[in-house]
Scaffold this motif. Structure first.
Motif, PDB file in Angstrom:
ATOM      1  N   GLY A   1     -18.820 -35.157 -49.100  1.00 19.42           N
ATOM      2  CA  GLY A   1     -18.448 -34.100 -48.845  1.00 19.42           C
ATOM      3  C   GLY A   1     -17.676 -33.591 -49.765  1.00 19.42           C
ATOM      4  O   GLY A   1     -18.129 -32.084 -49.880  1.00 19.42           O
ATOM      5  N   CYS A   2     -16.483 -33.552 -50.594  1.00 17.99           N
ATOM      6  CA  CYS A   2     -15.911 -33.387 -51.418  1.00 17.99           C
ATOM      7  C   CYS A   2     -16.565 -32.879 -52.632  1.00 17.99           C
ATOM      8  O   CYS A   2     -16.128 -32.624 -53.088  1.00 17.99           O
TER       9      CYS A   2
ATOM     10  N   THR B   1     -18.736 -30.998 -52.668  1.00 17.92           N
ATOM     11  CA  THR B   1     -18.629 -29.608 -52.714  1.00 17.92           C
ATOM     12  C   THR B   1     -18.312 -29.445 -54.072  1.00 17.92           C
ATOM     13  O   THR B   1     -18.963 -28.233 -54.760  1.00 17.92           O
TER      14      THR B   1
ATOM     15  N   SER C   1     -20.735 -28.118 -56.391  1.00 16.16           N
ATOM     16  CA  SER C   1     -22.219 -26.853 -55.332  1.00 16.16           C
ATOM     17  C   SER C   1     -20.664 -25.616 -55.925  1.00 16.16           C
ATOM     18  O   SER C   1     -21.383 -24.880 -56.422  1.00 16.16           O
ATOM     19  N   THR C   2     -19.634 -26.040 -57.102  1.00 13.87           N
ATOM     20  CA  THR C   2     -19.472 -24.304 -57.758  1.00 13.87           C
ATOM     21  C   THR C   2     -19.540 -23.996 -58.641  1.00 13.87           C
ATOM     22  O   THR C   2     -19.093 -22.933 -59.033  1.00 13.87           O
TER      23      THR C   2
ATOM     24  N   LEU D   1     -12.031 -24.295 -56.680  1.00 11.40           N
ATOM     25  CA  LEU D   1     -11.375 -25.721 -54.764  1.00 11.40           C
ATOM     26  C   LEU D   1     -11.309 -26.786 -55.150  1.00 11.40           C
ATOM     27  O   LEU D   1     -11.118 -28.135 -54.534  1.00 11.40           O
TER      28      LEU D   1
ATOM     29  N   VAL E   1      -9.583 -29.338 -52.881  1.00  9.79           N
ATOM     30  CA  VAL E   1     -10.760 -30.799 -51.980  1.00  9.79           C
ATOM     31  C   VAL E   1      -9.148 -31.976 -52.588  1.00  9.79           C
ATOM     32  O   VAL E   1      -9.483 -32.830 -51.238  1.00  9.79           O
TER      33      VAL E   1
END
Length: 374
Positions: free
Chosen positions: A149-150, A153, A156-157, A313, A317
């Motif tokens: 997930g991290c 993520t 996705s930034t 992010l 994370v």
């Protein structure tokens, strides 16, 4: 202290393993370039097409082709990427670039429905294959839920960063309303993406990760002091804003007055010092936790510092990963979890200094008796 490092034969990848590879950052940067180039071109494309006399229906053909392109991209991701990972990403980029190049000598093609459909199909395929293929590549490393997930993520930034693309595209379109600078910028993004992907011999993560260990001597710090130091910039910003408002309300010209120069320089110096301390803390905490017990879940100190500073992010994370690691170490030692992951995640986004203090407090509790203080 329990050793939480993965056994040598374990092929499960952690977030730190992903972040320590060239291929991950090649995928990240190529995705970012594609997102910026595609978003920028899509923003000004209606204006470019209208310059050639195209109607709204003609422009809609491009978006129809782009929608169908997502189906092509999904096919490439699920069928081709698992066997030929690099080819599944590079070939669509090259095809999209070739189609875009055809517009350079013949700008009238912006008004051609067939070419707009073909270009939309190519661009849609590229924009679809990247996120889907990247998810497949990450899964091939069999990461845990939090690590996967991290890692996803952070990828996705690129969508968040690409929000600046319309600004740049609008600025470029001022030089030539026909859209030539925008197309050239789009092609440059595609070319750079291909260049980044070429050195990566493989893009999947199905082999064993490379062992890493960069230990530093663990030191205990006051969580309150850490939180206070890192809270200084927002406090200064609030006080300066309040002061400017009060002075201007009394008719004092704050902007042009030389009296405010010294306090401004002092505030900038303090903010710079806090920034250096923040980078120092991120560097030290990763090395110190590695010094307490080797773990494949830890990023090297230098990589952690760069991620926290440069990647959106990235700090959140890293903080979440450290909290989860410290809780695992506590459970392995027969103790209760040292930090609440839920609250850690909330404070990571709401007010990071508190999340950092929570990690420091948990790290203090995890260190063996006899560690130094600082």
């Amino acid at each position: 202290m329990a050793n939480t490092s993965a056994p040598s034969g374990n092929t499960d990848w952690t977030l730190a393993d992903f972040l320590s590879t060239y291929r991950y950052w090649a995928l990240f940067l190529s995705s970012l370039l594609l997102a910026i180039g595609g978003q920028g071109l899509s923003t000004v494309l209606p204006l470019i097409s209208q310059m050639t006399g195209s109607s709204a229906q003609t422009i809609g053909i491009f978006y129809s082709g782009s929608t169908l392109g997502w189906g092509v991209g999904a096919f490439l991701a699920f069928v081709v990427a698992s066997r030929h990972a690099r080819s599944a990403l590079i070939y669509p980029l090259v095809i999209c670039a070739v189609v875009a190049i055809s517009f350079l000598p013949a700008p009238a093609l912006w008004g051609s429905p067939s070419f707009l459909f073909l270009f939309g199909l190519a661009l849609g395929a590229v924009r679809a294959v990247f996120p889907l293929a990247i998810a497949i590549f990450l899964v091939s490393g069999r990461p845990g839920k939090i690590d996967f997930g991290c890692a996803l993520t952070l990828m996705s930034t690129t969508i968040l960063i690409s929000a600046i693309a319309p600004i740049g595209a609008s600025w470029l379109s001022q030089f030539d309303p026909g859209g030539l600078p925008v197309v050239v910028g789009f092609l440059a993004c595609l070319l750079l993406a291909v260049i980044l992907l070429l050195p990566a011999e493989q893009l999947t993560f199905d082999e064993a990760p490379r062992p890493r260990h960069r230990p530093l001597t663990p030191r205990r710090r006051s969580p309150l002091l850490v939180a206070f130091i890192l809270s200084i910039p927002p406090i200064l910003g609030f006080l300066m804003g309040l002061g400017i408002y009060l002075f201007q309300a009394n008719g004092f010209d704050v902007i042009s007055s030389p009296v405010t120069l010294l306090p401004t320089l002092l505030a900038l110096g303090i903010v710079l010092a806090v920034f250096i301390y923040f980078a120092f803390w991120v560097y030290r905490i990763h090395g110190e936790l590695a010094g307490a017990a080797q773990s494949q879940r830890l990023v090297t100190p230098l990589a952690a510092m760069l991620i926290a500073i440069l990647v959106p992010l990235g700090l959140a994370v890293l903080v979440m990963t450290l909290g989860d690691l410290l809780n695992d170490r506590a459970r392995n030692a027969g103790q209760r979890p040292l930090v609440s992951i839920g609250w850690l995640g909330i404070w990571s986004f709401v007010f990071p200094p508190i999340a950092i203090a929570m990690v420091q407090n948990a790290a203090n509790d995890s260190y063996v008796v006899g560690s130094g203080t600082a």
